[in-house]
Motif scaffolding. Structure first.
Motif, PDB file in Angstrom:
ATOM      1  N   VAL A   1       0.851  -1.201   0.000  1.00  0.00           N
ATOM      2  CA  VAL A   1       0.000   0.000   0.000  1.00  0.00           C
ATOM      3  C   VAL A   1       0.888   1.253   0.000  1.00  0.00           C
ATOM      4  O   VAL A   1       0.639   2.208  -0.748  1.00  0.00           O
ATOM      5  CB  VAL A   1      -0.960  -0.003   1.223  1.00  0.00           C
ATOM      6  N   PHE A   2       1.933   1.223   0.816  1.00  0.00           N
ATOM      7  CA  PHE A   2       2.878   2.350   0.813  1.00  0.00           C
ATOM      8  C   PHE A   2       3.600   2.470  -0.532  1.00  0.00           C
ATOM      9  O   PHE A   2       3.781   3.570  -1.051  1.00  0.00           O
ATOM     10  CB  PHE A   2       3.910   2.195   1.943  1.00  0.00           C
ATOM     11  N   ASN A   3       4.024   1.337  -1.083  1.00  0.00           N
ATOM     12  CA  ASN A   3       4.710   1.372  -2.386  1.00  0.00           C
ATOM     13  C   ASN A   3       3.846   2.091  -3.414  1.00  0.00           C
ATOM     14  O   ASN A   3       4.296   2.980  -4.135  1.00  0.00           O
ATOM     15  CB  ASN A   3       4.977  -0.043  -2.915  1.00  0.00           C
ATOM     16  N   GLU A   4       2.573   1.671  -3.470  1.00  0.00           N
ATOM     17  CA  GLU A   4       1.687   2.235  -4.480  1.00  0.00           C
ATOM     18  C   GLU A   4       1.395   3.710  -4.189  1.00  0.00           C
ATOM     19  O   GLU A   4       1.333   4.528  -5.105  1.00  0.00           O
ATOM     20  CB  GLU A   4       0.379   1.434  -4.549  1.00  0.00           C
ATOM     21  N   LEU A   5       1.251   4.029  -2.910  1.00  0.00           N
ATOM     22  CA  LEU A   5       1.027   5.432  -2.536  1.00  0.00           C
ATOM     23  C   LEU A   5       2.144   6.315  -3.092  1.00  0.00           C
ATOM     24  O   LEU A   5       1.884   7.355  -3.719  1.00  0.00           O
ATOM     25  CB  LEU A   5       0.975   5.542  -1.003  1.00  0.00           C
ATOM     26  N   TYR A   6       3.391   5.891  -2.887  1.00  0.00           N
ATOM     27  CA  TYR A   6       4.507   6.729  -3.340  1.00  0.00           C
ATOM     28  C   TYR A   6       4.652   6.715  -4.860  1.00  0.00           C
ATOM     29  O   TYR A   6       5.114   7.696  -5.448  1.00  0.00           O
ATOM     30  CB  TYR A   6       5.802   6.357  -2.595  1.00  0.00           C
ATOM     31  N   ALA A   7       4.243   5.620  -5.510  1.00  0.00           N
ATOM     32  CA  ALA A   7       4.227   5.621  -6.978  1.00  0.00           C
ATOM     33  C   ALA A   7       3.194   6.632  -7.476  1.00  0.00           C
ATOM     34  O   ALA A   7       3.466   7.414  -8.395  1.00  0.00           O
ATOM     35  CB  ALA A   7       3.913   4.220  -7.494  1.00  0.00           C
ATOM     36  N   ARG A   8       2.027   6.646  -6.850  1.00  0.00           N
ATOM     37  CA  ARG A   8       0.968   7.588  -7.254  1.00  0.00           C
ATOM     38  C   ARG A   8       1.404   9.039  -7.025  1.00  0.00           C
ATOM     39  O   ARG A   8       1.106   9.926  -7.820  1.00  0.00           O
ATOM     40  CB  ARG A   8      -0.326   7.338  -6.465  1.00  0.00           C
ATOM     41  N   ILE A   9       2.089   9.254  -5.912  1.00  0.00           N
ATOM     42  CA  ILE A   9       2.592  10.596  -5.611  1.00  0.00           C
ATOM     43  C   ILE A   9       3.559  11.041  -6.705  1.00  0.00           C
ATOM     44  O   ILE A   9       3.479  12.147  -7.228  1.00  0.00           O
ATOM     45  CB  ILE A   9       3.302  10.597  -4.235  1.00  0.00           C
ATOM     46  N   THR A  10       4.475  10.136  -7.052  1.00  0.00           N
ATOM     47  CA  THR A  10       5.468  10.455  -8.084  1.00  0.00           C
ATOM     48  C   THR A  10       4.795  10.750  -9.415  1.00  0.00           C
ATOM     49  O   THR A  10       5.154  11.712 -10.107  1.00  0.00           O
ATOM     50  CB  THR A  10       6.457   9.278  -8.225  1.00  0.00           C
ATOM     51  N   GLN A  11       3.801   9.943  -9.761  1.00  0.00           N
ATOM     52  CA  GLN A  11       3.069  10.173 -11.019  1.00  0.00           C
ATOM     53  C   GLN A  11       2.417  11.552 -11.006  1.00  0.00           C
ATOM     54  O   GLN A  11       2.451  12.287 -11.990  1.00  0.00           O
ATOM     55  CB  GLN A  11       2.002   9.086 -11.209  1.00  0.00           C
TER      56      GLN A  11
END
Ligand code: ADP
Ligand code: MG
Ligand code: MG
Length: 500
Positions: A76-86
């Motif tokens: 969940v954290f991994n995806e959160l930070y990927a979404r932030i980067t996007q």
């Protein structure tokens, strides 16, 4: 198993001199045999010497519920930070603007990275690598407030996370000592099934290999022309063997070759093909699929303008970056602060369950700016500092200001610069008085606190997530008297997890 039962099987505190001497001998010999080592200071004069990493003698008990929660939430954290980067890439987005402001308040570092990013954003779309590899580590302390063990996030690291290699080694060392009856502790607590052995050394190299594979698919590269991974490393790095474990696994387990380069080497040894933007090694003409940074996360990694140029050169290339500039910036303490606002978190999570499970791991973090929350932060920093730690936008340990030092520190700088810092509530973990730290062959039987790290890897592009995995764990412990816990920086040591 309950805590009381676990405590009944704790190490003898302090262990007898005879028993400790024998354990120390075993630890030193196992560590050298298996490479649980780092270079000593000033090793350049004698690069054939290595020293045993600072370690604890015993594993440290961690509640199973805390470990499980940290493992489960990692994707969940991994995806959160990927979404932030996007989202940061969209010039009209909230986070783009926040990062711009952050760049202004910290021109020396965040500002430099941001200006390099703005340079790379000018690259034509067909020359730009869309894939990014995040190799992350979420760090927690277990909060004892309210007598309720709860993991609370210290920080989320998005660049150059270390100890994935050595973590598995210390876990294996403690497992060995237990199995060989060297601890001489009987009872269910020291059951091998309660001891965690992190596979992070394998799993991080697997993620790097996966990125290479995706690059090959994307570029339709045949099996015979295998592109490689470039490890971009600090000059005079002491924690080399931790990194070598990833390099060796890459070749051994995934048949992927790698090369180690400092920023100086980048200038000397690499070139970019003008037609394609692809990155190559001059001598061998080997293509580089992935640039993996184990440097570049702190101001001192950039010793001159040439180093910033090297970073820009790599970022402009077509290689997949682990991480790229935006992914690195997403790990800023400022962004960590923004995410503690549920409304912000809403934008980057898919379900309310995800949002709630993330929020549960956060402590209060305040900005020190002119917003209402920022004004509250300033007031607390000056009037109630003992509950807080003040953090700049920096990585690598040794940068924070604690408790009673906060008001004096803030008063020593102009108030218009305070927004370069965040004010974070202190987490209060339990002290463990039963372990022993072994450093330079000397045992220290002082109370320690332990920080749990969970690795996660995510391969993503502008829109999608291609791979998202939990990638192992780490436990680092430090004396309670030391505010900072960096192992390489000399404050802390490697530890292992025994669940109860
Ligand atoms: P860095 O990026 O330099 O590692 P951290 O945010 O991890 O910065 O802070 C360094 C150390 O300070 C942590 O490893 C931990 O020991 C301590 N620390 C940081 N934040 C907190 C907190 N909120 N409560 C208690 N200790 C903290
Ligand atoms: Mg840290
Ligand atoms: Mg950090």
């Amino acid at each position: 198993m309950g805590k009381d039962q676990a405590c009944a099987n704790m190490p003898p505190s302090p262990p007898s001199k005879h028993q400790l001497d024998e354990l120390i001998r075993e630890i030193n010999q196992w560590a050298i045999t298996n490479g649980l080592t780092m270079y000593p200071p000033k090793f350049e004069a004698n690069p054939s010497s290595a020293s045993v990493s600072p370690v604890t003698v015993y594993p440290t008990p961690i509640p199973k519920k805390c470990y499980d929660e940290a493992v489960d939430i990692q994707p969940v954290f991994n995806e959160l930070y990927a979404r932030i980067t996007q989202d940061m890439a969209h010039s009209d987005s909230f986070l783009h603007k926040e990062t711009e402001a952050m760049a202004l308040s910290d021109p020396e570092f965040t500002g430099r990275l941001w200006s390099l990013y703005l340079e790379t954003s000018k690259i034509a779309a067909n020359r730009k690598q869309a894939l990014k590899l995040g190799i992350f580590r979420s760090d927690y302390l277990i909060d004892k407030k309210n007598d309720n063990d709860q993991i609370k996030q210290v920080e989320f690291n998005t660049v150059s996370v270390s100890f994935a290699g050595l973590s598995g080694k210390i876990d294996r060392l403690h497992t060995f000592l237990n199995k060989a009856n060297k601890y001489d502790i009987k009872g269910p607590y020291y059951n091998e099934s309660n001891m965690i052995v992190s596979e992070s050394g394998f799993l991080l190299s697997k993620a790097l290999a996966k990125a290479v594979e995706s690059y090959k698919l994307q570029q339709k590269i045949s099996a015979s022309n295998d592109p490689i991974v470039a490890f971009i490393v600090q000059r005079n790095e002491r924690n080399v063997f931790d990194q070598k474990i990833l390099e060796l696994n890459l070749l051994d387990k995934f048949n992927v070759k790698s090369i180690r380069l400092t920023f100086d080497d980048v200038h000397e040894k690499l070139f970019i093909d003008n037609e394609t933007g692809k990155l190559y090694v001059k001598d061998s003409k080997q293509e580089i699929a992935v640039v993996y940074y184990r440097t570049g996360y702190t101001t001192t990694d950039y010793t001159s303008e040439k180093d910033w140029e090297a970073r820009l050169f790599l970022e402009k290339s077509f290689a997949i970056k682990a991480p790229d500039l935006l992914t690195q910036l997403s790990g800023s303490k400022k962004i960590q602060q923004l995410l503690t606002d549920g409304n912000v978190l809403d934008k980057y999570t898919s379900t309310s369950e995800q949002k709630d499970s993330l929020l549960k791991t956060f402590v209060k973090i305040y900005p020190l700016d002119d917003t209402a929350l920022g004004k509250e932060g300033k007031r607390l920093a000056l009037t109630d500092p003992l509950k807080y730690v003040l953090k700049p936008q920096r990585e690598g340990g040794g940068n924070n200001v604690y408790k009673e030092n906060i008001p004096g520190f803030l008063k020593s700088i102009e108030e218009r610069h305070w927004d370069a810092y965040i004010l974070m509530e202190l987490i209060e973990p339990e002290l463990n008085k039963d372990n022993v730290i072994l450093r330079d062959n000397k045992p220290y039987n002082e109370a320690i606190i332990s920080e749990l790290g969970i690795y996660g890897c995510i391969l993503f592009d502008d829109k999608e997530v291609l791979v998202n995995e939990f990638s192992g764990s780490l436990l680092r412990s430090k004396f309670n008297t030391s505010n900072e816990g960096g192992v390489a920086a000399g404050f802390g040591c490697l530890d292992s997890i025994i669940l109860y």
